[in-house]
Motif scaffolding. Structure first.
Motif, PDB file in Angstrom:
ATOM      1  N   PHE A 109       0.837  -1.201   0.000  1.00 19.85           N
ATOM      2  CA  PHE A 109       0.000   0.000   0.000  1.00 19.85           C
ATOM      3  C   PHE A 109       0.873   1.252   0.000  1.00 19.85           C
ATOM      4  CE2 PHE A 109      -3.012  -3.024   2.010  1.00 19.85           C
ATOM      5  CZ  PHE A 109      -4.046  -2.887   1.098  1.00 19.85           C
ATOM      6  N   VAL A 110       0.481   2.221  -0.809  1.00 14.88           N
ATOM      7  CA  VAL A 110       1.190   3.502  -0.835  1.00 14.88           C
ATOM      8  C   VAL A 110       0.482   4.539   0.028  1.00 14.88           C
ATOM      9  CG1 VAL A 110       2.288   3.114  -3.069  1.00 14.88           C
ATOM     10  CG2 VAL A 110       0.034   4.195  -2.994  1.00 14.88           C
ATOM     11  N   ARG A 111      -0.789   4.301   0.337  1.00 12.02           N
ATOM     12  CA  ARG A 111      -1.573   5.172   1.231  1.00 12.02           C
ATOM     13  C   ARG A 111      -2.589   4.315   1.969  1.00 12.02           C
ATOM     14  NH1 ARG A 111      -2.592  10.655   0.152  1.00 12.02           N
ATOM     15  NH2 ARG A 111      -3.626  10.542   2.160  1.00 12.02           N
ATOM     16  N   TRP A 112      -3.025   4.807   3.120  1.00 15.42           N
ATOM     17  CA  TRP A 112      -4.094   4.166   3.884  1.00 15.42           C
ATOM     18  C   TRP A 112      -4.943   5.273   4.461  1.00 15.42           C
ATOM     19  CZ3 TRP A 112       0.948   2.879   3.773  1.00 15.42           C
ATOM     20  CH2 TRP A 112       1.787   3.505   4.688  1.00 15.42           C
ATOM     21  N   LEU A 113      -6.227   5.127   4.263  1.00 17.37           N
ATOM     22  CA  LEU A 113      -7.190   6.140   4.690  1.00 17.37           C
ATOM     23  C   LEU A 113      -8.142   5.531   5.705  1.00 17.37           C
ATOM     24  CD1 LEU A 113      -8.060   7.511   1.138  1.00 17.37           C
ATOM     25  CD2 LEU A 113      -6.338   8.392   2.723  1.00 17.37           C
ATOM     26  N   THR A 114      -8.538   6.347   6.673  1.00 17.40           N
ATOM     27  CA  THR A 114      -9.454   5.897   7.702  1.00 17.40           C
ATOM     28  C   THR A 114     -10.865   6.380   7.377  1.00 17.40           C
ATOM     29  OG1 THR A 114      -7.664   6.050   9.308  1.00 17.40           O
ATOM     30  CG2 THR A 114      -9.881   5.904  10.185  1.00 17.40           C
ATOM     31  N   LYS A 115     -11.833   5.479   7.561  1.00 22.41           N
ATOM     32  CA  LYS A 115     -13.238   5.827   7.345  1.00 22.41           C
ATOM     33  C   LYS A 115     -13.702   6.729   8.474  1.00 22.41           C
ATOM     34  CE  LYS A 115     -14.459   1.525   5.009  1.00 22.41           C
ATOM     35  NZ  LYS A 115     -15.269   0.311   5.095  1.00 22.41           N
ATOM     36  N   PRO A 116     -14.604   7.630   8.251  1.00 24.14           N
ATOM     37  CA  PRO A 116     -15.211   7.923   6.954  1.00 24.14           C
ATOM     38  C   PRO A 116     -14.209   8.631   6.038  1.00 24.14           C
ATOM     39  CG  PRO A 116     -16.026   9.477   8.581  1.00 24.14           C
ATOM     40  CD  PRO A 116     -15.146   8.488   9.314  1.00 24.14           C
ATOM     41  N   ILE A 117     -14.222   8.237   4.785  1.00 18.62           N
ATOM     42  CA  ILE A 117     -13.279   8.762   3.800  1.00 18.62           C
ATOM     43  C   ILE A 117     -13.721  10.138   3.345  1.00 18.62           C
ATOM     44  CG2 ILE A 117     -12.238   8.381   1.541  1.00 18.62           C
ATOM     45  CD1 ILE A 117     -13.096   5.452   1.831  1.00 18.62           C
ATOM     46  N   ARG A 118     -12.765  11.026   3.255  1.00 19.24           N
ATOM     47  CA  ARG A 118     -13.021  12.319   2.605  1.00 19.24           C
ATOM     48  C   ARG A 118     -12.718  12.124   1.130  1.00 19.24           C
ATOM     49  NH1 ARG A 118      -9.269  16.191   5.251  1.00 19.24           N
ATOM     50  NH2 ARG A 118      -9.559  17.165   3.218  1.00 19.24           N
ATOM     51  N   PHE A 119     -13.687  12.398   0.268  1.00 20.98           N
ATOM     52  CA  PHE A 119     -13.545  12.103  -1.142  1.00 20.98           C
ATOM     53  C   PHE A 119     -12.385  12.863  -1.772  1.00 20.98           C
ATOM     54  CE2 PHE A 119     -14.812  12.234  -5.668  1.00 20.98           C
ATOM     55  CZ  PHE A 119     -14.763  10.872  -5.901  1.00 20.98           C
ATOM     56  N   ASP A 120     -12.161  14.113  -1.379  1.00 23.77           N
ATOM     57  CA  ASP A 120     -11.043  14.870  -1.945  1.00 23.77           C
ATOM     58  C   ASP A 120      -9.704  14.235  -1.568  1.00 23.77           C
ATOM     59  OD1 ASP A 120     -11.476  15.672   0.753  1.00 23.77           O
ATOM     60  OD2 ASP A 120     -10.519  17.608   0.399  1.00 23.77           O
ATOM     61  N   GLU A 121      -9.610  13.685  -0.379  1.00 21.28           N
ATOM     62  CA  GLU A 121      -8.395  12.999   0.060  1.00 21.28           C
ATOM     63  C   GLU A 121      -8.186  11.707  -0.744  1.00 21.28           C
ATOM     64  OE1 GLU A 121      -6.373  11.481   4.245  1.00 21.28           O
ATOM     65  OE2 GLU A 121      -8.490  11.999   4.220  1.00 21.28           O
ATOM     66  N   LEU A 122      -9.273  10.986  -0.999  1.00 27.00           N
ATOM     67  CA  LEU A 122      -9.192   9.773  -1.809  1.00 27.00           C
ATOM     68  C   LEU A 122      -8.744  10.102  -3.230  1.00 27.00           C
ATOM     69  CD1 LEU A 122      -9.588   6.736  -2.255  1.00 27.00           C
ATOM     70  CD2 LEU A 122     -12.020   7.226  -2.702  1.00 27.00           C
ATOM     71  N   LEU A 123      -9.337  11.144  -3.828  1.00 28.11           N
ATOM     72  CA  LEU A 123      -8.947  11.536  -5.184  1.00 28.11           C
ATOM     73  C   LEU A 123      -7.467  11.910  -5.261  1.00 28.11           C
ATOM     74  CD1 LEU A 123     -11.920  13.637  -6.583  1.00 28.11           C
ATOM     75  CD2 LEU A 123     -11.163  11.367  -7.297  1.00 28.11           C
ATOM     76  N   LYS A 124      -6.985  12.634  -4.283  1.00 27.84           N
ATOM     77  CA  LYS A 124      -5.566  13.021  -4.273  1.00 27.84           C
ATOM     78  C   LYS A 124      -4.685  11.789  -4.169  1.00 27.84           C
ATOM     79  CE  LYS A 124      -1.996  15.984  -2.753  1.00 27.84           C
ATOM     80  NZ  LYS A 124      -0.996  15.319  -3.533  1.00 27.84           N
ATOM     81  N   ALA A 125      -5.048  10.862  -3.313  1.00 24.24           N
ATOM     82  CA  ALA A 125      -4.273   9.628  -3.155  1.00 24.24           C
ATOM     83  C   ALA A 125      -4.269   8.826  -4.463  1.00 24.24           C
ATOM     84  CB  ALA A 125      -4.841   8.788  -2.009  1.00 24.24           C
ATOM     85  N   ILE A 126      -5.413   8.752  -5.134  1.00 28.24           N
ATOM     86  CA  ILE A 126      -5.501   8.033  -6.405  1.00 28.24           C
ATOM     87  C   ILE A 126      -4.641   8.723  -7.462  1.00 28.24           C
ATOM     88  CG2 ILE A 126      -7.028   7.402  -8.328  1.00 28.24           C
ATOM     89  CD1 ILE A 126      -9.271   7.082  -6.200  1.00 28.24           C
ATOM     90  N   ASP A 127      -4.792  10.035  -7.582  1.00 27.60           N
ATOM     91  CA  ASP A 127      -4.002  10.777  -8.571  1.00 27.60           C
ATOM     92  C   ASP A 127      -2.509  10.589  -8.337  1.00 27.60           C
ATOM     93  OD1 ASP A 127      -6.236  11.719  -9.928  1.00 27.60           O
ATOM     94  OD2 ASP A 127      -6.280  13.636  -8.850  1.00 27.60           O
ATOM     95  N   ASP A 128      -2.074  10.683  -7.089  1.00 27.30           N
ATOM     96  CA  ASP A 128      -0.656  10.513  -6.771  1.00 27.30           C
ATOM     97  C   ASP A 128      -0.168   9.099  -7.116  1.00 27.30           C
ATOM     98  OD1 ASP A 128      -0.650  13.114  -5.818  1.00 27.30           O
ATOM     99  OD2 ASP A 128      -0.584  12.531  -3.692  1.00 27.30           O
TER     100      ASP A 128
END
Length: 134
Positions: A109-128
């Protein structure tokens, strides 16, 4: 946008494998993400492995998975297997606090996010992750 540009844009879109066992969450994420990414969907380890192998010439570019999956295998096991087979990075999503990032990093894993997910944070992680995987 002309047809050739639209086809080129689709060809350059990052292919995501989204693994989430909660149907409502999975459906919402697919609706939101499919505007920018090609999204393969699975609800457990077994269906994720099938989806990842569905097009041997074009495996997913990135795994996004819930850590807690039904059945005997979790998101960490899934990440390790897909990293070994397809050399793809992943983003973990968990409802629990991450105490040791080393387990996540070691799995691929290059990132790990804790629920509830903030969509903008998810998009940034995906883009990166997609930019780094090109």
């Amino acid at each position: 946008m002309n047809t050739a540009t639209a086809v080129a844009d689709r060809a350059n879109r990052c292919r995501l494998l989204l693994v989430e066992d909660h149907a409502d969450t999975r459906d919402m994420l697919v609706r939101l993400l499919s505007h920018r990414f090609d999204v393969l969907v699975a609800g457990c380890y077994e269906t994720a492995m099938t989806a990842a192998a569905s097009d041997p010439g074009a495996p997913p570019d990135l795994l996004i998975t819930d850590v807690g999956l039904p059945g005997g295998r979790d998101g960490l096991a899934l990440m390790r297997e897909l990293r070994d087979r397809h050399h793809i990075p992943g983003i973990a999503v968990t409802g629990y606090e991450v105490v040791s990032a080393e387990d996540f990093r070691a799995a691929g894993f290059v990132r790990w996010l804790t629920k509830p997910i903030r969509f903008d944070e998810l998009l940034k992680a995906i883009d990166d992750a997609c930019a780094a995987n090109v």
